[in-house]
Motif scaffolding. Structure first.
Motif, mmCIF file in Angstrom:
data_model
loop_
_atom_site.group_PDB
_atom_site.id
_atom_site.type_symbol
_atom_site.label_atom_id
_atom_site.label_comp_id
_atom_site.label_asym_id
_atom_site.label_seq_id
_atom_site.Cartn_x
_atom_site.Cartn_y
_atom_site.Cartn_z
ATOM 1 N N GLU A 1 -66.654 -18.374 42.895
ATOM 2 C CA GLU A 1 -67.933 -17.638 42.890
ATOM 3 C C GLU A 1 -67.934 -16.569 43.999
ATOM 4 O OE1 GLU A 1 -71.328 -20.239 43.321
ATOM 5 O OE2 GLU A 1 -72.649 -18.520 43.662
ATOM 6 N N ALA A 2 -67.466 -16.956 45.186
ATOM 7 C CA ALA A 2 -67.369 -15.986 46.292
ATOM 8 C C ALA A 2 -66.415 -14.852 45.912
ATOM 9 C CB ALA A 2 -66.879 -16.678 47.562
ATOM 10 N N ILE B 1 -63.366 -21.134 52.331
ATOM 11 C CA ILE B 1 -64.698 -21.389 51.763
ATOM 12 C C ILE B 1 -65.508 -22.294 52.712
ATOM 13 C CG2 ILE B 1 -63.951 -23.374 50.361
ATOM 14 C CD1 ILE B 1 -66.611 -20.683 49.411
ATOM 15 N N ASP C 1 -64.888 -24.114 42.703
ATOM 16 C CA ASP C 1 -65.846 -23.285 41.972
ATOM 17 C C ASP C 1 -66.636 -22.367 42.898
ATOM 18 O OD1 ASP C 1 -64.924 -24.437 39.682
ATOM 19 O OD2 ASP C 1 -66.554 -25.901 39.503
ATOM 20 N N ARG C 2 -66.949 -22.848 44.088
ATOM 21 C CA ARG C 2 -67.675 -21.984 45.033
ATOM 22 C C ARG C 2 -66.772 -20.870 45.561
ATOM 23 N NH1 ARG C 2 -71.157 -26.369 48.566
ATOM 24 N NH2 ARG C 2 -71.821 -27.601 46.761
ATOM 25 N N THR D 1 -69.789 -16.537 52.470
ATOM 26 C CA THR D 1 -68.352 -16.227 52.487
ATOM 27 C C THR D 1 -68.107 -14.841 51.903
ATOM 28 O OG1 THR D 1 -67.848 -18.580 52.259
ATOM 29 C CG2 THR D 1 -66.077 -17.043 51.714
ATOM 30 N N ASP E 1 -66.454 -28.644 43.337
ATOM 31 C CA ASP E 1 -67.308 -27.668 44.031
ATOM 32 C C ASP E 1 -66.553 -26.682 44.937
ATOM 33 O OD1 ASP E 1 -68.841 -30.085 43.306
ATOM 34 O OD2 ASP E 1 -70.536 -28.868 44.006
ATOM 35 N N MET F 1 -69.843 -25.108 52.548
ATOM 36 C CA MET F 1 -69.052 -24.250 51.637
ATOM 37 C C MET F 1 -70.020 -23.349 50.885
ATOM 38 S SD MET F 1 -66.245 -26.985 50.267
ATOM 39 C CE MET F 1 -65.623 -28.268 51.360
ATOM 40 N N ASP F 2 -70.278 -22.190 51.442
ATOM 41 C CA ASP F 2 -71.322 -21.296 50.933
ATOM 42 C C ASP F 2 -70.687 -20.029 50.348
ATOM 43 O OD1 ASP F 2 -73.358 -19.220 50.884
ATOM 44 O OD2 ASP F 2 -74.627 -20.711 51.890
ATOM 45 N N ALA F 3 -70.805 -19.891 49.032
ATOM 46 C CA ALA F 3 -70.178 -18.752 48.347
ATOM 47 C C ALA F 3 -70.766 -17.424 48.813
ATOM 48 C CB ALA F 3 -70.340 -18.903 46.838
ATOM 49 N N LYS F 4 -72.102 -17.373 48.958
ATOM 50 C CA LYS F 4 -72.744 -16.087 49.293
ATOM 51 C C LYS F 4 -72.370 -15.613 50.695
ATOM 52 C CE LYS F 4 -76.858 -16.033 46.475
ATOM 53 N NZ LYS F 4 -78.226 -16.536 46.461
#
Ligand code: ZN
Length: 423
Positions: free
Chosen positions: A213-214, A159, A209-210, A181, A206, A176-179
């Protein structure tokens, strides 16, 4: 009447042609297998096979698994009497983003290892790198490791965009960027098979959770290396609230700072840990250099809390300590009471299901011919855990032969080779 007198020569020709075609057909049939692994004890959990069988390989695929496949149907015979023949092992937790940046730890750095030096010699044909690269440096990992290896290398994307290259990178919530990733995962279906969280030491949820989300966006599982949080985060909340069924909790037998272990002070598996398994959380060994303790594994296994998947957490230091290699980790579990067929399932078909690569981890006809031929040694043997403590054992698996896509890639005693003879 089939032929008139004047037709006879033509008739003969037709008959001769048919006979030739038949001879050619039988010749082809006689050689239709490239390799026949004969009379081994085959364990193929997906197909419910557990007994003495032959395995025929042709064109890099499994052709058939049956008793008494004739030896004249194969170009090469391997006798596996007294040995186990299993699908090529899948090690679901390794760090193989080796590189030359001395400051990059596991992400193009010296803490990782190159896969081919460690896989085939212990029966492993597929590894899943767990979070060494992130979305930023995955293209480099692909060129440098995936495309350059004979081992099948898959990965869970960290992540953290920079991957596992140490602090301060791994503490940077802004990276740490879900989109981003998820979009990198979606660009590489079947190769990027999930998302990983590790090493974050802050009090926030975070990163978890991220990653989830990814995982939701890319429709892949998440693996969590939990611990080191200050103050510690709730294991119960992680397992029952933050993770989804199918997500993976690695380092299951660890006892580390900042993480509640799965068994309590009396050695009982915590009720919410059992509940987590019931709701579909996957428990993975991830032995590593500091994540497998007798103090956890012995009582948990006594209570029947076996791993869903067995993995090494291979890296530069774990391989020279108590972990050693995949077969040593499997052997530890055999000595603690796991049955052979359970252990093979947990290192073949079960991990394939977890990462949704249903083409792997079994010996169904038509599937890639990844096969490991293993010898079970019995005697006065020993094993070391992450605390450096020794436990005697009587069983240890060794790899005699490894086949990847039909090619012999490891042959300890030359059982698949022609014998040298002096002219
Ligand atoms: Zn790891």
């Amino acid at each position: 009447m089939l032929f008139s007198v004047t037709d006879v020569p033509l008739g003969r020709l037709i008959l001769f042609g048919a006979a030739s075609a038949f001879a050619l057909f039988t010749t082809l049939l006689a050689q239709d297998l490239d390799l026949l692994v004969k009379a081994g004890h085959v364990i193929d959990p997906k197909n419910g096979v557990n007994g003495v069988m032959d395995v025929g390989i042709a064109g890099g695929k499994i052709a058939r698994v049956a008793t008494d496949i004739p030896i004249n149907t194969a170009k090469r015979i391997v006798t596996a009497k007294g040995l186990y023949v299993v699908p090529g092992l899948i090690d679901m937790h390794v760090h193989v983003f080796y590189g030359t940046d001395p400051d990059a730890a596991y992400s193009n750095g010296p803490n990782a290892v190159l896969p081919d030096g460690f896989t085939f010699r212990s029966g492993v044909t597929t590894v899943v790198d767990t979070g060494s690269p992130g979305w930023r440096n995955f293209p480099q990992f692909k060129r440098q490791v995936i495309d350059a290896s004979r081992t099948r290398v898959l990965a869970l994307l960290n992540i953290v965009g920079h991957g596992m290259c140490g602090d301060p990178y791994e503490q940077d919530l802004a990276d740490m960027d879900a989109k981003l990733t998820a979009s990198r995962v979606k660009e590489n279906p079947g190769v990027l098979v999930g998302v990983k969280v590790a090493h974050y030491s802050g009090p926030e949820w975070d990163p978890v959770d991220r990653a989830v989300e990814a995982g939701k966006i890319a429709q892949v599982p998440v693996m969590i290396d939990f611990g080191g949080h200050e103050p510690p985060l709730s294991l119960e909340s992680l397992l029952l609230e933050h993770l989804r069924p199918g997500d993976i909790f690695t380092h299951m037998y660890a006892a580390v700072r900042g993480r509640i272990p799965i068994t309590d002070e009396e050695g009982r598996v915590r009720p919410y840990v059992r509940k987590a398994r019931e709701r579909g959380i996957i428990f993975d060994v991830g032995h590593g250099g500091g994540s497998f303790f007798w103090a956890q594994a012995v009582p948990a296994m006594k209570e029947g809390f076996l791993p869903d998947t067995i993995s090494t957490d291979l890296h530069r230091t774990s391989m020279n300590a108590g972990m050693k290699d995949m077969l040593n980790v499997i052997s530890k579990l055999l000595n603690l009471g796991m049955a052979m067929d359970q252990a093979i399932a947990a290192s073949t078909w079960r991990p394939a299901q977890c990462i949704r690569r249903l083409d792997l981890g079994h010996l169904s006809p038509g599937s890639p011919a990844d096969v490991a031929v293993l010898r079970l040694r019995e005697g006065e043997l020993g094993f070391i855990d992450a605390s450096g403590k020794y436990l005697p054992g009587r069983l240890k698996l060794e790899c005699e032969l490894t086949i990847r896509d039909g090619a012999v890639v490891w042959d300890l005693n030359g059982i698949a080779a022609d014998q040298w003879q002096q002219n």
